[in-house]
Design an enzyme around this catalytic site. Structure first.
Site, short mmCIF file in Angstrom:
data_model
loop_
_atom_site.label_atom_id
_atom_site.label_comp_id
_atom_site.label_asym_id
_atom_site.label_seq_id
_atom_site.Cartn_x
_atom_site.Cartn_y
_atom_site.Cartn_z
N ALA A 1 0.85 -1.19 0.00
CA ALA A 1 0.00 0.00 0.00
C ALA A 1 0.89 1.24 0.00
CB ALA A 1 -0.90 0.01 1.23
N LYS A 2 0.54 2.20 -0.84
CA LYS A 2 1.29 3.47 -0.87
C LYS A 2 0.62 4.39 0.14
CE LYS A 2 3.23 6.79 -4.21
NZ LYS A 2 4.65 6.42 -4.10
N SER A 3 0.98 4.20 1.40
CA SER A 3 0.32 4.92 2.48
C SER A 3 1.21 6.02 3.02
CB SER A 3 -0.07 3.96 3.61
OG SER A 3 1.07 3.54 4.33
#
Length: 325
Positions: A158-160
């Site tokens: 996830a690109k969090s």
């Protein structure tokens, strides 16, 4: 043309002035990092402005939000339209694109589910991320003392926003020590990625890159480079890479939306190859920029034109140009 600090920002379906794009200080994302985002680019091409792999970026945004249980009422087509509308509103020819999905203001506490899920899209002019000379001369980097997240702690796929606290530590340490960038290892001591870039090494004419299991983000530029390399006839292997493989590589380079394809000339003050961009890196770089700038036919369907009617009008001349090369 808008630059960072001016122009319009898309917020929950409404275009607002940059100076008016506010959120409440009690928003959950401010306190707990509960946001996911994307980074994409729009390039100028002979057929007009085109977003590179916009569908893949917006799909990854949806996947990141799903992992964090954030539902937002836009499908893939809706997200793509919102990005294109934002670029048009800002009259940008080329730009960096930053969509963001985040938990807004309702209540404070670790539990995020009572807070609304909000979204925004920003665009601005952003040149070479690691410096204008880096694409040819390369950059000096170090192996960071900060390790990437262990599996099952924070989801690396996830690109969090939360993940980038780790990235900021890697970046700040590198800059403080006199380097342009840092390379993080995973918890097993294997090569993972840069603070915001995937990494490739070249040995004996073949490319190697860490797998998803090494706590990397599955980069869209990474996937692009693997595809282009195979198109050029190079072998590409996703494999666990020990730290020392960096030092004995013929070439090493970063890839990412911001970094694009940037060679690495030294790691921990050990010269990589000849100490400048190597031939395979240069070939990949040329193929990449030819595609994103529309200088070669878009055989993979990677370009989404901001003004499709304009690209259709320019198409015949582009085909003639392609045949003449």
């Amino acid at each position: 043309m808008a630059f960072a600090g001016t122009g319009k920002i898309w917020m929950n379906g409404t275009l607002v002035d940059w100076k008016d794009a506010h959120i409440h200080i009690a928003s959950h994302v401010v306190h707990y990092g509960s946001g996911v985002f994307e980074g994409a680019r729009c390039y100028g091409t002979p057929k007009g402005s085109a977003c590179f792999r916009l569908d893949a970026h917006m799909l990854r945004l949806q996947h990141s939000a799903k992992i964090y249980r954030m539902e937002y009422p836009l499908d893939l087509g809706g997200w793509m339209k919102a990005v294109l509308d934002t670029i048009r509103a800002n009259q940008m020819t080329a730009c960096y694109i930053r969509p963001l999905v985040y938990r807004g203001y309702e209540s404070l506490g670790v539990n995020p589910v009572n807070n609304p899920v909000d979204a925004a899209i920003m665009v601005w002019d952003w040149g070479a991320y690691l410096g204008k000379d880096a694409l040819e001369q390369g950059v000096d980097v170090k192996v960071s003392t900060w390790t990437r997240m262990a599996p099952n702690t924070l989801p690396a796929m996830a690109k969090s926003t939360a993940n980038y606290a780790n990235s900021a530590l890697v970046k700040m340490e590198a800059l403080a020590d006199g380097y342009s960038e840092g390379i993080a290892l995973d918890v097993a001591g294997h090569v993972s990625e840069g603070s915001g870039q995937n990494i490739f090494i070249v040995r004996d004419g073949a490319l190697y890159t860490p797998p998803l299991a090494s706590s990397i983000l599955g980069g869209i530029t990474r996937d692009t480079v693997m595809t282009l390399a195979r198109d050029l006839g190079f072998a590409v292997t996703e494999t666990v890479l020990p730290r020392e493989s960096l030092y004995i590589a013929d070439e090493v380079f970063f890839v990412g939306t911001a970094a694009e394809v940037t060679p690495i000339r030294a790691i921990d003050k050990i010269t990589v190859g000849s100490g400048r961009r190597g031939p395979l890196t240069e070939a990949i770089q040329r193929a990449f920029f030819d595609v994103v700038h529309g200088e070669t036919p878009d055989t993979h369907g990677w370009l989404t034109y901001v003004y499709p009617e304009e690209s259709a009008l320019r198409a015949p001349s582009q085909e003639v140009a392609a045949r003449s090369r």
